[in-house]
Design a protein around this motif. Structure first.
Motif, PDB file in Angstrom:
ATOM      1  N   UNK A  17      -1.951  15.038   4.327  1.00  0.00           N
ATOM      2  CA  UNK A  17      -0.723  14.206   4.346  1.00  0.00           C
ATOM      3  C   UNK A  17      -0.681  13.148   5.376  1.00  0.00           C
ATOM      4  N   UNK A  18      -0.987  13.469   6.783  1.00  0.00           N
ATOM      5  CA  UNK A  18      -0.882  12.474   7.871  1.00  0.00           C
ATOM      6  C   UNK A  18      -1.900  11.277   7.688  1.00  0.00           C
ATOM      7  N   UNK A  67       5.820   7.643  -0.832  1.00  0.00           N
ATOM      8  CA  UNK A  67       6.574   8.187  -1.763  1.00  0.00           C
ATOM      9  C   UNK A  67       6.538   9.781  -1.698  1.00  0.00           C
ATOM     10  N   UNK A  68       7.497  10.432  -1.702  1.00  0.00           N
ATOM     11  CA  UNK A  68       7.518  11.925  -1.549  1.00  0.00           C
ATOM     12  C   UNK A  68       7.994  12.665  -2.796  1.00  0.00           C
ATOM     13  N   UNK A  69       7.183  13.035  -3.435  1.00  0.00           N
ATOM     14  CA  UNK A  69       7.254  13.899  -4.550  1.00  0.00           C
ATOM     15  C   UNK A  69       6.868  15.132  -4.501  1.00  0.00           C
ATOM     16  N   UNK A  70       6.924  15.666  -3.272  1.00  0.00           N
ATOM     17  CA  UNK A  70       6.649  17.158  -3.079  1.00  0.00           C
ATOM     18  C   UNK A  70       7.939  17.919  -3.120  1.00  0.00           C
ATOM     19  N   UNK A  71       7.932  19.140  -3.174  1.00  0.00           N
ATOM     20  CA  UNK A  71       9.170  19.893  -3.289  1.00  0.00           C
ATOM     21  C   UNK A  71       9.950  19.957  -2.184  1.00  0.00           C
ATOM     22  N   UNK A  79       0.692  -1.214  -0.127  1.00  0.00           N
ATOM     23  CA  UNK A  79       0.122   0.001  -0.088  1.00  0.00           C
ATOM     24  C   UNK A  79       0.953   1.064  -0.002  1.00  0.00           C
ATOM     25  N   UNK A  80       0.528   2.058  -0.990  1.00  0.00           N
ATOM     26  CA  UNK A  80       1.553   3.429  -1.244  1.00  0.00           C
ATOM     27  C   UNK A  80       0.712   4.652  -0.976  1.00  0.00           C
ATOM     28  N   UNK A  81       1.316   5.460  -0.246  1.00  0.00           N
ATOM     29  CA  UNK A  81       0.781   6.770  -0.110  1.00  0.00           C
ATOM     30  C   UNK A  81       1.716   7.680  -1.076  1.00  0.00           C
ATOM     31  N   UNK A  82       1.162   8.484  -1.825  1.00  0.00           N
ATOM     32  CA  UNK A  82       1.998   9.415  -2.614  1.00  0.00           C
ATOM     33  C   UNK A  82       1.546  11.032  -2.148  1.00  0.00           C
ATOM     34  N   UNK A  83       2.602  11.517  -1.515  1.00  0.00           N
ATOM     35  CA  UNK A  83       2.570  13.118  -1.323  1.00  0.00           C
ATOM     36  C   UNK A  83       3.055  13.878  -2.294  1.00  0.00           C
ATOM     37  N   UNK A  84       2.505  14.601  -2.892  1.00  0.00           N
ATOM     38  CA  UNK A  84       2.947  15.393  -4.155  1.00  0.00           C
ATOM     39  C   UNK A  84       2.625  14.837  -5.368  1.00  0.00           C
ATOM     40  N   UNK A  85       1.536  15.713  -6.012  1.00  0.00           N
ATOM     41  CA  UNK A  85       0.899  15.160  -7.243  1.00  0.00           C
ATOM     42  C   UNK A  85       1.051  15.989  -8.312  1.00  0.00           C
ATOM     43  N   UNK A  86       2.370  16.586  -8.385  1.00  0.00           N
ATOM     44  CA  UNK A  86       2.735  17.264  -9.435  1.00  0.00           C
ATOM     45  C   UNK A  86       3.277  16.059 -10.863  1.00  0.00           C
ATOM     46  N   UNK A  87       4.189  16.681 -11.406  1.00  0.00           N
ATOM     47  CA  UNK A  87       4.428  15.724 -12.731  1.00  0.00           C
ATOM     48  C   UNK A  87       5.142  14.287 -12.405  1.00  0.00           C
ATOM     49  N   UNK A  88       6.089  14.379 -11.257  1.00  0.00           N
ATOM     50  CA  UNK A  88       6.720  13.089 -10.932  1.00  0.00           C
ATOM     51  C   UNK A  88       5.582  12.225  -9.962  1.00  0.00           C
TER      52      UNK A  88
END
Length: 320
Positions: free
Chosen positions: A56-57, A67-71, A4-13
């Protein structure tokens, strides 16, 4: 069971990883969050199976892997929260911007003793794997050094325009985004590097990122690494990484086009990939599966990522 994955940051990457994790047999990227409502809307249109969480929490709490794709500026906050909760971490590069903050993050992540890696995409690619094998066999002879050439007519590139932060000096620029990949690659081939000299040029507007870099680095064996990077002018994009040997040299162009020279023109080693990004992400996720199973893998470690960050920030600090 799938991870199970959480993705934080939903821009290009973030959106790109969402797509390819959904295609992979080992991952379920079900929990999403981004402070931008439009980015959240785009992500759920792209992948209706996923769910945007209230914060995010909440996303982190549901996941096995974050997975952290945030700035870069906010990445440390979420990394520490996830690590404290015992979640595995996959971080986008750069590892950070501020060296002291990143050194503290490095120490904390090691103390939590969770699976963690950084997404330098060439780590598991065929170009690096094949080059290291050739080096081990002695096919290249003695390695003399590396030349890195990067040129763009504009920065950010056309496909990056939605990531507006990439044009600003605080977090963006081609050195952090592109040259860092080649520095990682170089250290995998030559070992840790030290910066000898650098001259970095910035626009008159102080908030904007660099437009030119000239730098020289050296390995522990005194193999020299040269960097030439510029932005501007009517020209095609160029991303070229050459490892120079006494028998043969290897050149990787645009991250995946691999060629060899014995003194004559460089000759392609294999046919160009039809979808290089898709293939690159697939093998990265294969390696991520190995990491999460506590098996040997090729992913970039946080130590490697921190060393690259230190080199990048040192280059950016030396201005003309």
């Amino acid at each position: 069971m799938k991870i199970k994955v959480a993705i934080i940051g939903l821009g290009l990457m973030g959106q790109r990883m969402l797509t390819h994790m959904r295609l992979h047999n080992n991952f379920e990227p079900d929990y999403l969050w981004d402070p931008d409502e439009y980015a959240c809307h785009q992500a759920t249109m792209l992948d209706p199976q996923s769910q945007v969480m209230d914060n995010a929490s909440d996303a982190i709490s549901k996941a096995d892997l974050v997975y952290l794709a945030c700035t870069p500026a906010v990445r440390e906050i979420y990394a520490l929260e996830a690590a404290a909760a015992g979640k595995a971490l996959f971080l986008e590069k750069p590892f950070g911007i501020n060296i002291n903050d990143s050194r503290n993050l490095l120490t904390c992540l090691k103390d939590y003793d969770i699976p963690v890696a950084v997404n330098f995409t060439q780590a598991s690619g065929v170009a690096l794997t094949d080059l290291l094998a050739a080096q081990e066999r002695g096919d290249m002879g003695a390695l003399l050094g590396v030349d890195i050439i990067v040129t763009y007519p504009v920065w950010p590139r056309q496909w990056q325009k939605d990531a507006d932060w990439l044009r600003f000096r605080a977090e963006g620029g081609m050195t952090r985004e592109v040259i860092s990949h080649f520095l990682f690659f170089t250290e995998r081939v030559l070992g840790p590097l030290s910066l000898l000299s650098a001259h970095t040029t910035y626009p008159d507007e102080p908030s904007l990122c660099e437009t030119a870099v000239l730098a020289r680095l050296v390995s522990g064996k005194r193999q020299e690494v040269s960097i030439l990077a510029t932005v501007g002018g009517i020209q095609p994009e160029r991303q070229e990484f050459t490892v120079k040997g006494t028998k043969t040299s290897r050149r990787i162009t645009d991250f995946h086009k691999d060629s060899i020279s014995d003194g004559s023109d460089f000759i392609a080693l294999r046919e160009p990939l039809k979808d290089p990004r898709a293939i690159s992400l697939k093998v990265q996720l294969d390696e991520l599966s190995l990491l999460l199973a506590a098996k040997p893998n090729k992913l970039a470690t946080i130590d490697e990522a921190f060393r690259v960050q230190a080199l990048v920030e040192s280059i950016l600090a030396r201005t003309i």
